[in-house]
Design a protein around this motif. Structure first.
Motif, mmCIF file in Angstrom:
data_model
loop_
_atom_site.group_PDB
_atom_site.id
_atom_site.type_symbol
_atom_site.label_atom_id
_atom_site.label_comp_id
_atom_site.label_asym_id
_atom_site.label_seq_id
_atom_site.Cartn_x
_atom_site.Cartn_y
_atom_site.Cartn_z
ATOM 1 N N GLU A 279 0.856 -1.175 0.000
ATOM 2 C CA GLU A 279 0.000 0.000 0.000
ATOM 3 C C GLU A 279 0.898 1.232 0.000
ATOM 4 O O GLU A 279 1.769 1.378 0.855
ATOM 5 C CB GLU A 279 -0.908 0.024 1.233
ATOM 6 N N THR A 280 0.703 2.117 -0.951
ATOM 7 C CA THR A 280 1.491 3.339 -1.053
ATOM 8 C C THR A 280 0.637 4.519 -0.602
ATOM 9 O O THR A 280 -0.467 4.712 -1.115
ATOM 10 C CB THR A 280 1.970 3.565 -2.496
ATOM 11 N N ILE A 281 1.145 5.266 0.365
ATOM 12 C CA ILE A 281 0.431 6.431 0.881
ATOM 13 C C ILE A 281 1.279 7.664 0.588
ATOM 14 O O ILE A 281 2.400 7.783 1.075
ATOM 15 C CB ILE A 281 0.160 6.304 2.392
ATOM 16 N N ARG A 282 0.752 8.567 -0.218
ATOM 17 C CA ARG A 282 1.482 9.773 -0.585
ATOM 18 C C ARG A 282 1.345 10.815 0.520
ATOM 19 O O ARG A 282 0.256 11.055 1.035
ATOM 20 C CB ARG A 282 0.936 10.316 -1.891
ATOM 21 N N MET A 283 2.468 11.416 0.862
ATOM 22 C CA MET A 283 2.484 12.496 1.850
ATOM 23 C C MET A 283 2.794 13.807 1.132
ATOM 24 O O MET A 283 3.723 13.876 0.335
ATOM 25 C CB MET A 283 3.548 12.233 2.919
ATOM 26 N N GLU A 284 2.016 14.828 1.422
ATOM 27 C CA GLU A 284 2.177 16.115 0.752
ATOM 28 C C GLU A 284 3.399 16.886 1.236
ATOM 29 O O GLU A 284 3.945 17.711 0.516
ATOM 30 C CB GLU A 284 0.918 16.977 0.958
ATOM 31 N N SER A 285 3.816 16.612 2.470
ATOM 32 C CA SER A 285 4.971 17.345 3.012
ATOM 33 C C SER A 285 5.610 16.533 4.129
ATOM 34 O O SER A 285 4.990 15.620 4.688
ATOM 35 C CB SER A 285 4.520 18.699 3.562
ATOM 36 N N PHE B 265 4.043 14.092 7.175
ATOM 37 C CA PHE B 265 4.547 12.723 7.392
ATOM 38 C C PHE B 265 4.869 12.515 8.874
ATOM 39 O O PHE B 265 4.528 11.509 9.466
ATOM 40 C CB PHE B 265 5.780 12.475 6.526
ATOM 41 N N GLU C 236 1.833 12.043 11.032
ATOM 42 C CA GLU C 236 1.184 10.742 10.920
ATOM 43 C C GLU C 236 1.833 9.758 11.879
ATOM 44 O O GLU C 236 1.337 8.824 12.330
ATOM 45 C CB GLU C 236 1.287 10.211 9.473
#
Length: 199
Positions: free
Chosen positions: A186-192, A196, A199
């Motif tokens: 599962e790939t979870i994109r972080m905006e900054s 991160f 989280e």
């Protein structure tokens, strides 16, 4: 003399390379009394697998599977067997190596001598944690079977010992059950970066 380099290709210095292909004859070769070091596929970082102007016992020819129990995942093979070939044998039968380094082109002997680890080190430990036993051939020609319980001090000194305790001729490895050669990711994109960290 033959010029040999390692993974980093920092040098290609002359070595006397002795090809080992028959487990029953390795003892006589080592008993000749010339100091040397085992060399599998030369994938060690730095020059740990080299012995400039000296002897290299090339173990890649000791590449036979000896026994594989498909019900327990117990594998016995020679030290020159490549990790890639273990995976090719074992995965279709529901087993796999519990620890894999960043390259599949490592021999079993090299994996033991460097006590390699994989990306699951925090869970599975290193390669040595999955060894049942191995045979160590000393420079005097003697053979010693080492395990966590038998010749344990020599076992511990050899796992991660960079080949300095002797030459590994064969090893018993406990494989782990696997259902596939693939990962479910599962790939979870972080905006900054701050997000991160939050989280």
């Amino acid at each position: 003399m033959k010029r040999v380099s390692s993974w980093g290709r920092l040098s290609a210095l002359p070595h006397e390379v002795i090809e080992l292909v028959d487990r029953s004859r390795v003892s006589a070769e080592l008993a000749r009394g010339r100091p040397g070091i085992a060399y599998g596929l030369g994938r060690s970082y730095g020059d740990a697998c080299l012995n400039p102007d000296g002897v290299l016992w090339r173990t890649a020819g000791l590449d036979r599977f000896i026994r594989f129990d498909e019900t327990s995942g117990w594998l016995v093979c020679e030290a020159g067997v490549v990790l890639r070939d273990i995976q090719r044998l074992a995965i279709p039968r529901g087993w796999g190596l519990p620890v894999l380094p960043g390259t599949q082109f490592v021999t079993v002997g090299g994996a033991i001598a460097n006590d390699v680890h994989g990306k699951n080190h925090h869970v599975a430990g290193s390669f040595g944690h999955h060894l049942r036993r191995f045979e160590l051939l000393r420079s005097d020609g003697s053979r010693t079977v080492c395990s966590p319980d038998a010749n344990a001090e020599l076992f511990r000194a050899t796992v991660g010992g960079l080949g300095l305790t002797g030459l590994i001729t064969w090893a018993e490895i406990q494989l782990r059950p696997v259902t596939s050669a693939w990962f479910d990711v599962e790939t979870i994109r972080m905006e900054s970066l701050p997000l991160f960290r939050a989280e």
